[in-house]
Scaffold this motif. Structure first.
Motif, PDB file in Angstrom:
ATOM      1  N   PRO B  47      65.769  28.692 135.892  1.00 26.71           N
ATOM      2  CA  PRO B  47      67.422  28.181 135.475  1.00 26.71           C
ATOM      3  C   PRO B  47      67.779  29.808 135.218  1.00 26.71           C
ATOM      4  O   PRO B  47      69.145  30.504 135.158  1.00 26.71           O
ATOM      5  CB  PRO B  47      67.231  27.882 133.983  1.00 26.71           C
ATOM      6  N   VAL B  48      67.205  31.367 134.831  1.00 23.95           N
ATOM      7  CA  VAL B  48      66.935  32.591 134.531  1.00 23.95           C
ATOM      8  C   VAL B  48      68.584  33.184 136.084  1.00 23.95           C
ATOM      9  O   VAL B  48      68.653  33.548 135.604  1.00 23.95           O
ATOM     10  CB  VAL B  48      65.783  33.317 134.530  1.00 23.95           C
ATOM     11  N   ARG B  49      67.878  31.920 137.234  1.00 22.46           N
ATOM     12  CA  ARG B  49      68.670  32.601 138.113  1.00 22.46           C
ATOM     13  C   ARG B  49      69.899  31.731 138.560  1.00 22.46           C
ATOM     14  O   ARG B  49      70.710  32.387 139.159  1.00 22.46           O
ATOM     15  CB  ARG B  49      67.804  32.062 139.407  1.00 22.46           C
ATOM     16  N   THR B  50      70.095  31.485 137.546  1.00 20.76           N
ATOM     17  CA  THR B  50      71.772  31.099 137.285  1.00 20.76           C
ATOM     18  C   THR B  50      72.417  31.500 135.723  1.00 20.76           C
ATOM     19  O   THR B  50      72.856  31.534 135.628  1.00 20.76           O
ATOM     20  CB  THR B  50      72.158  29.741 136.993  1.00 20.76           C
ATOM     21  N   LEU B  51      71.397  32.611 135.391  1.00 21.99           N
ATOM     22  CA  LEU B  51      72.453  33.419 134.312  1.00 21.99           C
ATOM     23  C   LEU B  51      72.142  34.465 134.597  1.00 21.99           C
ATOM     24  O   LEU B  51      71.877  34.975 135.270  1.00 21.99           O
ATOM     25  CB  LEU B  51      71.094  33.020 132.958  1.00 21.99           C
ATOM     26  N   ALA B  59      77.694  35.027 140.624  1.00 19.03           N
ATOM     27  CA  ALA B  59      76.624  34.590 140.858  1.00 19.03           C
ATOM     28  C   ALA B  59      75.791  34.228 142.024  1.00 19.03           C
ATOM     29  O   ALA B  59      76.956  34.198 143.282  1.00 19.03           O
ATOM     30  CB  ALA B  59      77.164  33.238 140.005  1.00 19.03           C
ATOM     31  N   GLY B  60      75.005  34.009 142.240  1.00 19.92           N
ATOM     32  CA  GLY B  60      74.274  33.738 143.395  1.00 19.92           C
ATOM     33  C   GLY B  60      72.669  33.370 142.570  1.00 19.92           C
ATOM     34  O   GLY B  60      72.520  35.006 142.083  1.00 19.92           O
ATOM     35  N   ILE B  61      72.111  32.789 143.632  1.00 14.24           N
ATOM     36  CA  ILE B  61      70.364  32.727 142.909  1.00 14.24           C
ATOM     37  C   ILE B  61      69.634  34.301 143.098  1.00 14.24           C
ATOM     38  O   ILE B  61      68.735  34.036 142.541  1.00 14.24           O
ATOM     39  CB  ILE B  61      69.516  31.877 143.415  1.00 14.24           C
ATOM     40  N   ASN B  62      69.986  34.936 144.200  1.00 14.41           N
ATOM     41  CA  ASN B  62      69.271  36.235 144.342  1.00 14.41           C
ATOM     42  C   ASN B  62      70.170  37.442 142.950  1.00 14.41           C
ATOM     43  O   ASN B  62      69.306  38.594 143.989  1.00 14.41           O
ATOM     44  CB  ASN B  62      69.109  36.824 145.644  1.00 14.41           C
ATOM     45  N   ARG B  63      71.275  36.887 142.382  1.00 14.08           N
ATOM     46  CA  ARG B  63      72.188  37.823 142.133  1.00 14.08           C
ATOM     47  C   ARG B  63      71.742  37.954 140.382  1.00 14.08           C
ATOM     48  O   ARG B  63      72.775  39.129 140.037  1.00 14.08           O
ATOM     49  CB  ARG B  63      73.205  37.737 142.720  1.00 14.08           C
ATOM     50  N   SER B  64      71.089  37.100 140.023  1.00 10.14           N
ATOM     51  CA  SER B  64      71.411  37.674 138.451  1.00 10.14           C
ATOM     52  C   SER B  64      70.106  39.181 137.993  1.00 10.14           C
ATOM     53  O   SER B  64      69.098  39.157 138.459  1.00 10.14           O
ATOM     54  CB  SER B  64      70.188  36.231 138.118  1.00 10.14           C
TER      55      SER B  64
END
Lengths: 385, 399
Positions: B47-51, B59-64
């Motif tokens: 979930p932290v990939r979405t926070l 937003a982006g799964i490698n951008r958190s």
């Protein structure tokens, strides 16, 4: 001090070295029955269980020799850089021990010479400014946090060097105390990639309004967490389903597009509505009923325990969290929830009372440094020990 | 500093955890030199990939940035743990690992065959770690619940109103230290005996340890510790409080010792020169007036400048740092906060550990992209060839 407690909990033989007047940590309130005294400090008592105490005066030539002599006979030596003991050990580092040295701020930074107390270090950690929302001033823990934040961080570093038995290297670990306390404050996703480097901002820092997450229920307070964001949609749907099942919210409430509420505060109408409904739903229910509903429906709910609740918690007892701990003044033992982990064949927790000032001085100095009674008497007469 | 000089160089960690408590634990170990392989999947994202915060607010799964912070220096393998053939990847990884860490909700690990018996059947001397909020009976949850259950939330707030609690998911940051030292103790034990261990740490039980004086007060005095008024952080010291400054920020000042107080008094002047305040007992008796005299003075100053001035005069003081303050604090820029380069062409800040090893800072690394190391790990660690890897990808074992 707490780092060494954790090592003692795992079975290490720990000697705490104090000046003849006793460690300043003995003077930290609160005290047993609110009556001050060197063996009555509750912080002192709780982080020096099972240790031995040896006194010496680092301001004397003999005391300095004793200190460096002792340091050479231990695997690990922990000390504050800015302290009378630290001055001696920095001048004559033990050649064979792992040294763990504590600094209030970054030793290479502009605040290296700052003077600190618990309050000041806590403020610098960022935690009090985050806590306490929605009230408008920083909020401090009523029990000191720095010994635990810093001590547990240091224990990780020190124990990593002890993984191979018998292979302690004469390494040095420097601990930034403010840095250790920051770990907590950074538990909110608040890494500041966009902030410019440079001076502190002149604008007031934004204090996000924050969502209340504790609610009055029939037997105290219960925590119900509202969290918006893609990953948490199922939790909000679950909470909404409970509210709808109770008749507090309309039947179609679980179908709310939760993701659109990400980042919204209590000023948002939809959020305010949800808070109202949760408030109404929990008011007539017990902590246990709301917590059970959370487990059943799948939303985040927990009872707000005070320390009496913690001590009485059957769940903690059933898990084996309680261990026998001696009264700070000795004598009877009480079961306390100090066992922080279940580990196969390992029972962490030193349960013996803390040492009295210098209780083991003669024993430590005779067994480790070979001093005889005549020498010990002479040192005692001169107030070195 | 090169990893081989770090104390946990050569230690292998298989990380099945997500969100905060587990990843923070394994980051401690990675920063101390351990090799950490994190198992994730596109179908069940951490979930932290979405926070947030996200790089460039996009937003982006490698951008958190939070993800990079909690997972700096780890390797990522993307595997669907629920796939019937997941074992062909997981079993070689378990055989490779000294330590396997999981933080599934109670019951989930068993269904996946990743509970202690399942893992130990693959490697008999493994150190298996489970972490939870409060054990099976409390079910799954987050660190805000751990804080409530352990007594921390109750202690933070205004008396006679709803508890406010410490910041956020407090026990998510408390517990990793206890999990890490338990792992280190178990590694030492295994080195001495050859035997593996099972470790079970709950966030709530870890949280209790940070409240030990309160535990003692309850147990030995029979007194239940209560929250204090927000304007009375330490009833035994005076002055010792947070004071508002010109721009609405707050500064903590502790002028309780006679020496600090005399320095503070010389700076503040005015009402603080009152003779009654010369003694600690006098100050305690007039706490409200003392605090008023100081806050009348602090309101004329900017917090940062005041901090510098007070410290220059030997008075313990520091801004009650907000997150914005932390991000630009020169003290933290020396080593604690550091910028890392990301493939997305941006840099972001991550937090370093509080400890330096032999004067050296730990290596600064980014978190992995989802599945960034899947092929490399499957080849080098699991011993699979390209044909087998392609088959697993085709069968959607790899995501």
């Amino acid at each position: 001090m707490y780092a060494a407690q954790l090592l003692a909990d795992f079975g290490a033989d720990v000697v705490v070295v104090e000046p003849p007047s006793g460690s300043s940590a003995r003077r930290i309130p609160p005290f047993l029955d609110d009556v001050p005294g060197p063996d009555r400090g509750l912080l002192w008592a709780s982080v020096n269980r099972g240790k031995r105490s040896c006194t010496l005066d680092p301001a004397t030539p003999d005391g300095r020799v004793l200190l460096t002599g002792l340091a050479a006979r231990f695997d690990v030596v922990l000390y504050d850089r800015v302290s009378p003991f630290g001055n001696v050990l920095e001048a004559a580092p033990p050649a064979s021990a792992l040294c763990c040295v504590f600094h209030p701020f970054d030793p290479d930074g502009p605040k290296a010479d700052y003077v600190t107390t618990e309050l000041v270090l806590a403020a610098a950690s960022g935690a009090p400014a985050l806590a306490g929302r929605p009230i408008d001033r920083p909020l401090f823990f009523p029990t000191p946090q720095s010994p635990f934040e810093i001590g547990s961080d240091a224990a990780v570093a020190v124990m990593s060097a002890l993984v191979e038995p018998g292979a302690v290297r004469p390494d040095r670990i420097d601990i930034n105390q403010r840095g250790a306390m920051l770990a907590g404050a950074f538990s909110e996703p608040l890494v500041v990639g966009a902030a410019p480097a440079g001076a502190l901002p002149s604008e007031p820092s934004p204090r996000r309004p924050g969502l209340p997450n504790t609610y009055r229920c029939s037997d105290g307070y219960v925590q119900v967490s509202l969290v918006f964001g893609t990953s948490f949609d199922p939790k909000m749907t679950a909470l909404a389903t409970w509210l709808a099942d109770l008749g507090v919210a309309p039947v179609d409430y679980p179908g709310t597009p939760w993701a659109s509420m990400a980042g919204c505060g209590p000023e948002d109408e939809r959020v305010a509505q949800m808070i109202d409904w949760v408030t109404a739903a929990v008011a007539a229910r017990t902590r246990a009923e709301v917590t059970a509903a959370g487990a059943h429906y799948g939303f985040f709910a927990a009872p707000v325990h005070d320390m009496a609740d913690v001590m009485a918690s059957e769940r903690f007892h059933r898990r084996g969290a309680f261990a026998p701990v001696e009264h700070p003044l000795g004598g009877s033992t009480t079961e306390l929830p100090l066992s922080f982990a279940r580990i196969t064949e390992v029972v962490p927790v030193a349960g013996s009372r803390p040492p009295r000032i210098g209780e083991h001085t003669t024993g430590v100095l005779s067994s480790l440094l070979g001093l005889d009674h005549h020498q010990l008497s002479a040192l005692y007469a001169q107030e070195v020990i | 500093m090169i990893d081989s000089q770090l104390p946990l160089s050569g230690v292998r960690i298989l990380d099945l955890t997500w969100v905060m408590v587990g990843p923070t634990t394994t980051r401690y170990l990675a920063d101390l030199g351990a090799t950490v392989i994190k198992v994730e999947s596109a179908g069940r994202l951490d979930p932290v990939r979405t926070l947030g915060p996200f790089l460039d607010d996009e937003a982006g799964i490698n951008r958190s940035v939070s993800y990079h912070n909690f997972n700096a220096g780890k390797r990522s393998v993307a595997v669907d743990l629920k796939h019937p053939d997941a074992g062909s990847v997981l079993h070689p990884l378990i055989r490779w690992a000294d330590v396997v860490v999981e933080s599934f909700a109670p019951g989930v690990a068993g269904r996946l065959g990743l509970d202690e018996p399942g893992v130990r059947a693959v490697r008999h001397d493994v150190i298996m770690v489970s972490t939870s909020i409060g054990g099976v009976e409390w079910g799954g949850g987050v660190g805000t619940m751990g804080a409530a259950i352990c007594g921390a939330t109750h202690l933070m707030g205004e008396p006679d109103s709803a508890p406010l609690g410490p910041f956020g998911p407090w026990t998510d940051e408390v517990a990793p230290r206890y999990i890490a030292i338990s792992i280190l103790a178990a590694l030492r034990r295994r080195a001495a005996t050859g035997r593996g261990s099972y470790i079970d740490v709950s966030q709530a039980e870890a949280g209790i340890q940070f409240l030990l004086p309160a535990v003692y007060q309850q147990a030995f005095d029979g007194v239940t510790p209560m929250p204090r008024p927000a304007d009375l952080p330490d009833p035994w010291r005076c002055p010792a409080n947070a004071y508002e400054c010109a721009e609405g920020r707050w500064i903590a000042i502790d002028g309780s010792s006679d020496k600090s107080f005399e320095s503070l008094r010389a700076m503040v002047g005015g009402d603080l020169l009152d003779e009654r305040y010369t003694t600690l007992l006098g100050r305690l008796a007039c706490r409200g007036e003392v605090d008023l005299a100081i806050s009348n003075w602090t309101r004329e100053w900017g917090a940062a400048e005041l901090e510098r001035q007070l410290q220059a005069h030997g008075v313990p003081a520091h801004v009650a740092s907000s997150t914005t303050d932390l991000g630009v604090d020169d003290d933290l820029r020396v080593s604690m906060l550091t910028s890392i380069d990301l493939p997305e062409g941006r840099a972001c800040d991550v937090v370093r550990r509080s400890f330096r090893w032999n004067g050296q800072l730990d290596p600064v690394r980014r978190g992995p992209r989802l599945g960034e190391h899947t092929d490399e790990v499957l080849r080098d660690v699991c011993g699979l060839d390209d044909v087998e890897i392609a088959r697993l990808r085709e069968a959607r074992v790899l995501t």
